[in-house]
Scaffold this motif. Structure first.
Motif: not given
Ligand SMILES: *Cc1c(COP(=O)(O)O)cnc(C)c1O
Length: 406
Positions: A313-326
């Motif tokens: 979660x932490x690593x993916x959110x470092x990518x700009x434009x990523x939105x996590x659902x859930x």
């Protein structure tokens, strides 16, 4: 609690050392199906090489060996779920079969105007059979709504619950968002109005060990292939009293006591719900898979997978434009996400070229996608044999895909 020896565990899974498209396989599609350890693969071969015979039928030695192995597996699963009786464990072909069996049985118990409740975050297999049931009986389908985080809104559940509700079907963990639902609370409240509760445990059983007596659920279903077992086999747990009330689902061999053209009487549990020759090897080997997971230990599995979830979660959110659902407080090791302006399918295709298997699309949960007004998501679902290094490879691949597509 013991710590997992991940390299030793990975060595148990032959497929994990493969290359795909010239790259080492990174398998992050565990929510769709889990990989199989060698003990499971070997047990399938051993069954066909040494004891293949039909069960519960012959007096000959092989038939008895096969029957014994099948019943040992039933006992393993009874113990695993902490069911009170082994005849409360019904072998099915999977979660879908288990839900259809129960929904079909409830047709005999419902009146027009009764209510059947599902939630807004169900897999299609836990929606469509209940719609069939409502069409057949004149009952109404009621839906527990969810919030923006992908959590069920319990105050709405309280408001909707009443004595017309006869059965509630909810998942333990959502396959689309990873949300862990407060099923103990739902079950307790349901019982206060006399409603039965079916828990779809397809996505929970790979990550935790449910205790059906403690939960006090009336039915609990799951699939063998998601718990490192074979496809084509699954389990329906049902309380004895409910299984006795429900009519049989399929008619055929093995489910009868006596057949005449005038009248047939049904066999006792569990055979009443096990018509025809089942997936014998699958049933036996499901016990092998459950033993394997218990040897590793679900406490250790859960703790390690939570580490993977937090890291990913932490690593993916470092990518700009990523939105996590859930984004609820209680989640299993599954991340559903999109990158702004990019179709999930395109990301899935590019990372596949880099050896990474993720699921893209609606994950058999179109109502969830409609809620968020998206065509689908990219879903990375982690198992206990995945690693942080694999997450790093995946995150780099997503960055690359983003570069290529924007
Ligand atoms: C996979 C899944 C199902 C369907 O399982 P089958 O093995 O296809 O029958 C149902 N519900 C959930 C939550 C799932 O993840």
């Amino acid at each position: 609690m013991k710590k997992l020896d991940i390299q030793a565990i990975r060595a148990d899974f032959p497929i994990l050392s493969q290359t795909v498209n010239g790259k080492p396989l990174v398998y992050f599609d565990n929510g769709a199906t889990a990989q199989k350890p060698k003990v499971v693969i070997d047990a399938i071969t051993k069954y066909y090489q040494e004891i293949n015979a039909n069960i519960h039928r012959g007096v000959h030695t092989l038939s008895q060996l096969a029957t014994d192995a099948y019943e040992v597996s039933r006992n393993t699963i009874q113990k695993h779920l902490n069911a009170k009786h082994n005849h409360e464990i019904i072998f099915t072909s999977g979660t879908t079969h288990g839900i259809n069996l129960v929904a079909n049985g409830f047709a005999a118990l419902l009146q027009p105007g009764d209510e059947v409740m599902v939630s807004a975050i169900e897999h299609h297999s836990n929606i469509v059979p209940w719609q069939f049931l409502c069409e057949r009986t004149g009952a109404n389908l009621v839906v527990i709504p969810m919030n923006e985080k992908g959590e069920l809104i319990l105050s709405e559940f309280d408001r909707l619950l009443n004595e017309k509700v006869k059965i509630i079907a909810v998942n333990h963990i959502s396959n689309a968002l990873g949300t862990v639902n407060p099923i103990a609370e739902i079950i307790e409240k349901a019982h206060q109005v006399g409603a039965a509760v079916l828990i779809d445990g397809a996505q929970a059983t790979p990550h935790l060990r449910p205790d059906v007596q403690e939960l006090d659920c009336d039915f609990y279903v799951f699939s063998g292939h998601k718990v490192c077992g074979p496809t084509g086999v699954g389990i329906l747990y049902g309380k004895e009293s409910w299984l006795n009330r429900l009519p049989p689902y399929q008619g055929g061999g093995e489910m009868i006591k006596e057949v005449t053209f005038a009248k047939t009487t049904y066999a006792d549990l569990p055979h009443k719900f096990e018509a025809g020759t089942p997936n014998i090897a699958g049933g036996i080997v499901l016990g092998t898979a459950i033993d394997y997971l218990n040897e590793i230990g679900f406490e250790a599995i859960e703790a390690y997978e939570q580490e993977l979830l937090a890291y990913g979660t932490e690593k993916l959110l470092e990518i700009e434009g990523v939105k996590i659902y859930g984004t609820g407080a209680h989640k299993a090791s599954l991340i559903s996400f999109n990158i702004e302006g990019i179709h999930p399918y395109d990301i899935g295709t590019i990372v596949d070229k880099l050896g990474i298997a993720v699921r893209t699309g609606h994950h058999c949960a179109q109502p969830v996608m409609n809620f968020f007004d998206i065509p689908g998501t990219v879903r990375a679902s982690f198992a206990f044999y995945n690693t942080k290094e694999e997450i790093d490879i995946f995150v780099e691949a997503v960055k690359k895909a983003k570069q290529m597509l924007s």
